[in-house]
Design an enzyme around this catalytic site. Sequence first.
Site, PDB file in Angstrom:
ATOM      1  N   CYS A  24       0.830  -1.212   0.000  1.00  0.00           N
ATOM      2  CA  CYS A  24       0.000   0.000   0.000  1.00  0.00           C
ATOM      3  C   CYS A  24       0.859   1.255   0.000  1.00  0.00           C
ATOM      4  O   CYS A  24       1.339   1.689   1.061  1.00  0.00           O
ATOM      5  CB  CYS A  24      -0.927  -0.017   1.215  1.00  0.00           C
ATOM      6  SG  CYS A  24      -1.922   1.467   1.330  1.00  0.00           S
ATOM      7  N   CYS A  49      -0.378   4.090   2.101  1.00  0.00           N
ATOM      8  CA  CYS A  49      -0.211   3.937   3.555  1.00  0.00           C
ATOM      9  C   CYS A  49       1.234   4.192   3.960  1.00  0.00           C
ATOM     10  O   CYS A  49       1.503   4.799   4.997  1.00  0.00           O
ATOM     11  CB  CYS A  49      -0.546   2.510   4.010  1.00  0.00           C
ATOM     12  SG  CYS A  49      -2.009   1.818   3.283  1.00  0.00           S
ATOM     13  N   ASP A  50       2.180   3.694   3.177  1.00  0.00           N
ATOM     14  CA  ASP A  50       3.570   3.621   3.635  1.00  0.00           C
ATOM     15  C   ASP A  50       4.548   4.502   2.864  1.00  0.00           C
ATOM     16  O   ASP A  50       5.715   4.613   3.254  1.00  0.00           O
ATOM     17  CB  ASP A  50       4.050   2.164   3.565  1.00  0.00           C
ATOM     18  CG  ASP A  50       3.203   1.257   4.447  1.00  0.00           C
ATOM     19  OD1 ASP A  50       2.736   1.744   5.487  1.00  0.00           O
ATOM     20  OD2 ASP A  50       2.998   0.087   4.088  1.00  0.00           O
TER      21      ASP A  50
END
Length: 307
Positions: free
Chosen positions: A131, A134-135
């Site tokens: 992701c 997300c990261d």
Amino acid sequence: MRNVVIIGSGCAGNTAAIYTARANLKPLVVSGHEAGGQLSLTTLVENFPGFPEGINGPDLVHNMKQQAESFGAEYVHGTVLDTDFSARPFRLNLDGVWLDTRTVIIASGASARWLGLESEQKLIGHGVSSCATCDGFFYRDKKIMVVGGGDSAMEEANFLTRFGRSVLLVHRREEFRASKIMLDRARHNPKIRFALNTVVEEIHDVSKKLVTGARLRNVKTCEVWEEEIDGFFVAIGHIPNTNVFKGQIDTDADGYVLSKGGARTNIPGIFHAGDVQDRVYRQAITAAGAGCMAAMEAERFLEAEGH
Ligand code: NAP
């Protein structure tokens, strides 16, 4: 006894919740380990009608949930561990507690697919991610590798150039599944390089619990080489979340729910919505439409049964 249990709280599940709640059916929505579905893992959504400036994925899905709750939908966080659809009422084991329900809407979506390398699995959360939204933030000015040749890989690669110094996109073929516009965007991005006909053999360094590099192999020339990287993002598609329905709900060979027309599954009273059944369109708006269809069918089913 519930009228409707909706499994999944992404676009499909939330839309089904809005419709069934407005029909006064007091739906119970089970939001699992990926609450909010894939919209909650994305940033700006520019193609959901009604938002000319675009809207953030997590905001969109949060708004849907609030809308459903305002009509009386109830949300519970948990995992459906087991199901018994052999008789009515249907039974769902939610974290060890069995629930009875007259109808079920399966909107459990699809989860990220992994390459399956041992080193990849050991380094998830330590530099290996599925992701980017997300990261990506953790890779400011770092060297990043993205694997895949579809729209997701292009989108992630482009997105990651906001943070990273460089992105190497690794794809096992020369042809892409990605749409032309997404591919062109990646090709024209000066921070992105491509390694085609190339597979990942290993990610280093498990002993350090840190991504430091990857060993790649060109499948045409058989050349093997090492790339130094700090972050490794896998964007090779998704797997439908249907394990818990195995043997009860008909699926295709890849596990996607087989539709029996409209939102119907092979079991009357159990309906499908969203990516758990759709391997073609997989858009927020099509999932929302599918959630609406499933809700209307559940409503009619209950009405015909006199509830
Ligand atoms: P996808 O289109 O199925 O592409 C998956 C890619 O991963 C393919 O290039 C595939 O290679 C590769 N792959 C699969 N298994 C692999 C493995 N074990 N090792 C190496 N490579 C592997 O999946 P997606 O990119 O996630 O897209 C899914 C759907 O969402 C599509 O309909 C897409 O258009 C849509 N989407 C749209 C947007 C957007 O419009 N903004 C963004 C993201 C996704 P092969 O080609 O060789 O099979």
